[in-house]
Design a protein around this motif. Sequence first.
Motif, PDB file in Angstrom:
ATOM      1  N   THR A  52      29.560  56.029  44.044  1.00 48.39           N
ATOM      2  CA  THR A  52      29.294  54.647  44.425  1.00 48.39           C
ATOM      3  C   THR A  52      30.276  54.187  45.487  1.00 48.39           C
ATOM      4  N   LEU A  53      29.817  53.297  46.333  1.00 52.18           N
ATOM      5  CA  LEU A  53      30.635  52.622  47.349  1.00 52.18           C
ATOM      6  C   LEU A  53      30.374  51.130  47.210  1.00 52.18           C
ATOM      7  N   GLN A  54      31.379  50.402  46.743  1.00 54.26           N
ATOM      8  CA  GLN A  54      31.186  48.994  46.446  1.00 54.26           C
ATOM      9  C   GLN A  54      32.289  48.147  47.078  1.00 54.26           C
ATOM     10  N   GLY A  55      31.913  46.958  47.357  1.00 58.56           N
ATOM     11  CA  GLY A  55      32.855  45.986  47.894  1.00 58.56           C
ATOM     12  C   GLY A  55      32.882  44.753  47.019  1.00 58.56           C
ATOM     13  N   GLY A  56      33.991  43.995  47.109  1.00 62.07           N
ATOM     14  CA  GLY A  56      34.068  42.803  46.285  1.00 62.07           C
ATOM     15  C   GLY A  56      35.402  42.099  46.446  1.00 62.07           C
ATOM     16  N   PHE A  57      35.934  41.657  45.316  1.00 59.73           N
ATOM     17  CA  PHE A  57      37.167  40.872  45.360  1.00 59.73           C
ATOM     18  C   PHE A  57      38.007  41.189  44.119  1.00 59.73           C
ATOM     19  N   ILE A  58      39.278  40.814  44.184  1.00 60.25           N
ATOM     20  CA  ILE A  58      40.167  40.824  43.037  1.00 60.25           C
ATOM     21  C   ILE A  58      41.004  39.549  43.089  1.00 60.25           C
ATOM     22  N   SER A  91      40.632  32.254  35.548  1.00 56.04           N
ATOM     23  CA  SER A  91      40.550  33.232  36.638  1.00 56.04           C
ATOM     24  C   SER A  91      39.282  33.040  37.443  1.00 56.04           C
ATOM     25  N   VAL A  92      38.173  32.780  36.762  1.00 50.08           N
ATOM     26  CA  VAL A  92      36.903  32.553  37.471  1.00 50.08           C
ATOM     27  C   VAL A  92      37.015  31.298  38.328  1.00 50.08           C
ATOM     28  N   SER A  93      37.654  30.282  37.804  1.00 47.99           N
ATOM     29  CA  SER A  93      37.778  29.025  38.559  1.00 47.99           C
ATOM     30  C   SER A  93      38.675  29.165  39.776  1.00 47.99           C
ATOM     31  N   SER A  94      39.638  30.069  39.704  1.00 50.27           N
ATOM     32  CA  SER A  94      40.594  30.202  40.802  1.00 50.27           C
ATOM     33  C   SER A  94      40.229  31.286  41.805  1.00 50.27           C
ATOM     34  N   VAL A  95      39.013  31.830  41.713  1.00 49.25           N
ATOM     35  CA  VAL A  95      38.608  32.876  42.671  1.00 49.25           C
ATOM     36  C   VAL A  95      38.612  32.325  44.093  1.00 49.25           C
ATOM     37  N   THR A  96      38.121  31.125  44.255  1.00 46.23           N
ATOM     38  CA  THR A  96      38.022  30.565  45.599  1.00 46.23           C
ATOM     39  C   THR A  96      39.290  29.827  46.033  1.00 46.23           C
ATOM     40  N   THR A  97      40.144  29.509  45.073  1.00 47.23           N
ATOM     41  CA  THR A  97      41.331  28.716  45.427  1.00 47.23           C
ATOM     42  C   THR A  97      42.650  29.429  45.136  1.00 47.23           C
ATOM     43  N   GLY A  98      42.567  30.524  44.372  1.00 47.04           N
ATOM     44  CA  GLY A  98      43.797  31.193  43.965  1.00 47.04           C
ATOM     45  C   GLY A  98      44.130  32.381  44.844  1.00 47.04           C
ATOM     46  N   ASP A  99      44.837  33.312  44.240  1.00 46.79           N
ATOM     47  CA  ASP A  99      45.315  34.510  44.937  1.00 46.79           C
ATOM     48  C   ASP A  99      44.214  35.567  44.901  1.00 46.79           C
ATOM     49  N   THR A 100      43.239  35.473  45.825  1.00 51.36           N
ATOM     50  CA  THR A 100      42.064  36.362  45.861  1.00 51.36           C
ATOM     51  C   THR A 100      42.086  37.194  47.129  1.00 51.36           C
ATOM     52  N   MET A 101      41.826  38.484  46.970  1.00 51.50           N
ATOM     53  CA  MET A 101      41.836  39.430  48.101  1.00 51.50           C
ATOM     54  C   MET A 101      40.580  40.294  48.068  1.00 51.50           C
TER      55      MET A 101
END
Length: 288
Positions: free
Chosen positions: A210-216, A232-242
């Motif tokens: 598999t070749l997948q892309g996403g976030f952490i 963690s779900v709430s801070s995906v867009t505002t927190g430390d997301t890469m």
Amino acid sequence: MKKLAFLLVLTLACSVALLAQDTTQSSGSQTTTTTAPSSSQSTTTGTSTTGTTQTTTGDQTQQTTTTTTTTAPSTTPQSTAPSSSTTQDATTTPSSSTTTQDTASSSTIPQKNDEGSPYHHGEFGVEANYLRLAAANDLNTLGVGANLDFNLRRHVQLEAQMAYNFERNTTSVTSVGGFSSFNRTGLRSLTGLFGPKFISGTGAWRFFGTLQGGFINFNTSNKGPVSGFVGSVSSVTTGDTMGVFYPGVGVEAFAGPIGLRVDVGDEMYFNNGAHNNLRVAAGPQFRF
């Protein structure tokens, strides 16, 4: 005069007698032959019976000979014995015609998919997730995850998965003016991946890549497991997301709709360069 008349009558009588005798001698014998028809494939044996009939009319005598032939059927096939008369053989050989018709068999069993079962839409499962963070001094974190796969083609699936790794305490040391302070923090992560999954094999055992892309997303709150996941779900867009790129391989085995899956890969996140992190996931799978 009487003598002359007597001689004439006598001469006439002699002439009539001689004429009658010549007519009788010149009459031939007449033969009639009757043959009973015989069935095909039989032998005919003839038996003759001869009779003589004499007819006298006036001074003339006519003799007629009649021959009658009676045939008796024989049980010997395909043989005919000729009689004294003319015999005609007729043999009839019936022709047989054989017609062979092949009937293609049709199966009423429902056709199955390439994996050998009627579960051909996709699969879903839950996994135990292990992630080693190289940037945090190879910190080992554990969590749970889930995946949902949909079949696109015979050997291609589209997969979406998410994993939440529980809080893991870390200690950081800060030195100020010769004094060191130790700070304990709880680090948790939330990963979301999406991409194609390429399957090799169609039996119970299948290998895949598999070749997948996403976030952490990294979170350092001190909340509990459930509230920490929500945070963690709430801070995906505002927190430390890469951003994340995940190449991985694995194997899965199925017995009917239930199976087991194990995959391993490099979960690379990008923060001032690529950071490589070992990821291993294993858990049950369910096909539908």
